[in-house]
Design an enzyme around this catalytic site. Sequence first.
Site, mmCIF file in Angstrom:
data_model
loop_
_atom_site.group_PDB
_atom_site.id
_atom_site.type_symbol
_atom_site.label_atom_id
_atom_site.label_comp_id
_atom_site.label_asym_id
_atom_site.label_seq_id
_atom_site.Cartn_x
_atom_site.Cartn_y
_atom_site.Cartn_z
ATOM 1 C CG LEU A 61 -1.766 -1.246 1.435
ATOM 2 C CD1 LEU A 61 -2.642 -1.083 2.672
ATOM 3 C CD2 LEU A 61 -2.608 -1.548 0.193
ATOM 4 N N GLY A 110 -8.214 5.743 2.444
ATOM 5 C CA GLY A 110 -7.847 4.832 3.513
ATOM 6 C C GLY A 110 -7.234 3.530 3.027
ATOM 7 C CG ASP A 163 4.431 3.615 6.497
ATOM 8 O OD1 ASP A 163 4.186 2.407 6.670
ATOM 9 O OD2 ASP A 163 3.788 4.527 7.051
ATOM 10 C CG HIS A 190 52.431 19.620 -3.419
ATOM 11 N ND1 HIS A 190 52.640 19.164 -2.146
ATOM 12 C CD2 HIS A 190 53.473 19.185 -4.154
ATOM 13 C CE1 HIS A 190 53.779 18.481 -2.111
ATOM 14 N NE2 HIS A 190 54.305 18.478 -3.323
ATOM 15 C CE1 TYR A 244 39.727 20.149 -12.931
ATOM 16 C CE2 TYR A 244 40.557 21.559 -14.671
ATOM 17 C CZ TYR A 244 39.625 20.659 -14.205
ATOM 18 O OH TYR A 244 38.587 20.259 -15.012
ATOM 19 C CG ASN A 253 56.463 15.134 -10.303
ATOM 20 O OD1 ASN A 253 56.280 14.623 -9.209
ATOM 21 N ND2 ASN A 253 56.563 16.459 -10.470
ATOM 22 C CG ASN A 260 39.660 21.187 -18.669
ATOM 23 O OD1 ASN A 260 39.715 22.262 -18.076
ATOM 24 N ND2 ASN A 260 38.808 20.246 -18.336
HETATM 25 C C1 UD1 Z 1 -1.598 2.087 9.869
HETATM 26 C C2 UD1 Z 1 -2.669 1.238 10.529
HETATM 27 C C3 UD1 Z 1 -2.334 1.131 12.020
HETATM 28 C C4 UD1 Z 1 -0.980 0.522 12.192
HETATM 29 C C5 UD1 Z 1 0.075 1.335 11.441
HETATM 30 C C6 UD1 Z 1 1.397 0.616 11.453
HETATM 31 C C7 UD1 Z 1 -4.727 1.633 9.280
HETATM 32 C C8 UD1 Z 1 -6.058 2.288 9.282
HETATM 33 N N1 UD1 Z 1 -3.955 1.847 10.356
HETATM 34 O O1 UD1 Z 1 -1.689 3.379 10.391
HETATM 35 O O2 UD1 Z 1 -3.286 0.294 12.659
HETATM 36 O O3 UD1 Z 1 -0.637 0.454 13.565
HETATM 37 O O4 UD1 Z 1 -0.325 1.511 10.068
HETATM 38 O O5 UD1 Z 1 2.407 1.401 10.918
HETATM 39 O O6 UD1 Z 1 -4.412 0.910 8.356
HETATM 40 N N2 UD1 Z 1 -2.176 4.278 2.153
HETATM 41 C C9 UD1 Z 1 -2.751 4.159 0.896
HETATM 42 N N3 UD1 Z 1 -3.949 4.777 0.676
HETATM 43 C C10 UD1 Z 1 -4.598 5.480 1.609
HETATM 44 C C11 UD1 Z 1 -4.013 5.599 2.897
HETATM 45 C C12 UD1 Z 1 -2.804 4.978 3.128
HETATM 46 O O7 UD1 Z 1 -2.197 3.515 0.012
HETATM 47 O O8 UD1 Z 1 -5.685 6.001 1.302
HETATM 48 C C13 UD1 Z 1 -0.875 3.642 2.395
HETATM 49 C C14 UD1 Z 1 0.199 4.619 2.818
HETATM 50 O O9 UD1 Z 1 0.945 5.080 1.676
HETATM 51 C C15 UD1 Z 1 1.059 3.799 3.777
HETATM 52 C C16 UD1 Z 1 0.114 2.736 4.290
HETATM 53 O O10 UD1 Z 1 -1.015 2.738 3.457
HETATM 54 O O11 UD1 Z 1 2.154 3.181 3.128
HETATM 55 C C17 UD1 Z 1 -0.318 3.008 5.739
HETATM 56 O O12 UD1 Z 1 -0.922 4.273 5.803
HETATM 57 P P1 UD1 Z 1 -0.605 5.285 6.999
HETATM 58 O O13 UD1 Z 1 -1.399 6.508 6.773
HETATM 59 O O14 UD1 Z 1 0.844 5.397 7.187
HETATM 60 O O15 UD1 Z 1 -1.262 4.457 8.202
HETATM 61 P P2 UD1 Z 1 -0.963 4.667 9.762
HETATM 62 O O16 UD1 Z 1 -1.694 5.848 10.241
HETATM 63 O O17 UD1 Z 1 0.485 4.585 10.004
HETATM 64 CA CA CA Z 2 2.279 4.570 8.716
#
Ligand code: UD1
Ligand code: CA
Length: 494
Positions: free
Chosen positions: A11, A82, A105, A365, A368, A379, A388
Amino acid sequence: MNASSIQAIILAAGKSTRFNTGRSKLLERLCGQEMILYTTKLFESLSLPTTVVLGYEAENIKKVITNHHTQIMFAEQPEQKGTGHALACSQHTWMSDHILVINADMPLITKKIINELIEKHLTKNADVSFVTSHTENPSQFGYGRVIQQNGTLKIVETRNYQGTEIDDCCINAGIYMFKKTFLNNYLPQLGSQNAQNEFYLTDLIEKASAHQLTIETVAASFDHIRGVNTLKELWSAEQIKRAELISHWMDNGVRFFAAQAVHVDENVTIGQGSTISYGTHVINGTKIGINCHIEPFSIISNSTIGNNVTIYSHSVITDSTIEAHTKIGPFAHIRTHSTIKQSATVGNFVELKATTLGANSKAKHLAYLGDTTAGERVNIGAGTITSNHNGFSKQPTTIEDNAYIGSNNTLVAPLTIGKNSYTAAGSVITKQVPPEALAIARAYQVNKEGYARKLREKFAKEQQTKTNELKESEAVSFVAALKTHNDSTLSGNT
Ligand code: UD1
Ligand code: CA
């Protein structure tokens, strides 16, 4: 495990709001590698077919991934609604019976944790499995809490969490495995009635629990599952990664002086018996041979260093090759595909650009050399430069074996200086120098016997005249000032 029955979904569409740099955190480098590549490379090493869900900065992230992978699939999440919604956006790419989902991440994640999750999920025939961990203050970092409530297992996001840190310190790591049939049934049922109006992937746990489906968990150490949401978390994660890399090279016989102040990228190699000193950066695919000594504050990027090389302090080496038994620096700058051949010396305040310095040659020393090919045992005198660039294009200089370039020469390219030749100190060499010749290109010296005394007398006389004139003009202005003062006093204008 039957890898063909598992597919990984990364994700990576999120907006990086908390990162606050105006850029996707997934493009940020951690020990030299973009964050997104930590998970893509891990799944490649496990031979898992992988889909990356992209949204924010999709094109830039895709470019980084396709530079390293040929097999990865992509899905688009056009609007960031989300993690649950992001997973749903990848549905058309699902080919396997089990779907392994990970947040993009978490760069410190290990193969071992993923393998444990897969093994438990498959052997227990679970519907849902996920990785948990513990940390002292999950709210500060926004982790979801894994809790039991009225007999139901659920993940409650920090924003919606009501309890105390001590009661519920078990957190959701952000790595899950689902039966595809489970996802097909329950993913469409996710709602978005929460603090962010998002579809939370984590709500699937409660659904599985409420329907008495099999849920398994695997515990992992917090340092391996740290998520990177902020620059501070990136800093922490990079320190951990760097410490892992340095420990690895220590185990392989590399001595680090003040290891806490050394930066090592994840794709470098360092040979046994080498020493790396304070403030040094070994980065960007650099390879250092055995028994090398890299002194403080040197930066070596995308370069190959042979065996038994000494790089004295404050040297910067980029995109270049330094062969065995050479000595470089202090304060040397070697760049743009330069090669320093065996046993050569490049001394202080010497810059080499797109230059080859032959075996046993010396530029010790303040010099360039640009676009230059120097042979063996050459040398280069102190203060010598190649001229250059003619304002439009770069021109080459060739210095053949055993040539001795005197101090403070300007070598005006294009130019060839023949084998075994000399150039006199202070020369501006504009024409080819044949082998075995001595080239002198400067004004000849003339000595005028006894003339120094005459000069001194002349200068002394001139000085005396100037002093007298000055005194005279000061006296005149004093009288004038006095007169003005008296006049104004008399007229009452004080
Ligand atoms: C999320 C979890 C949390 C967990 C934590 C661990 C959810 C709701 N929560 O929270 O329970 O403890 O990770 O690090 O999942 N992303 C998308 N699309 C979106 C939103 C996010 O692709 O619409 C991707 C982000 O790029 C990221 C990953 O999902 O790589 C997680 O999203 P992030 O917003 O970092 O979630 P957390 O708040 O860290
Ligand atoms: Ca996160």
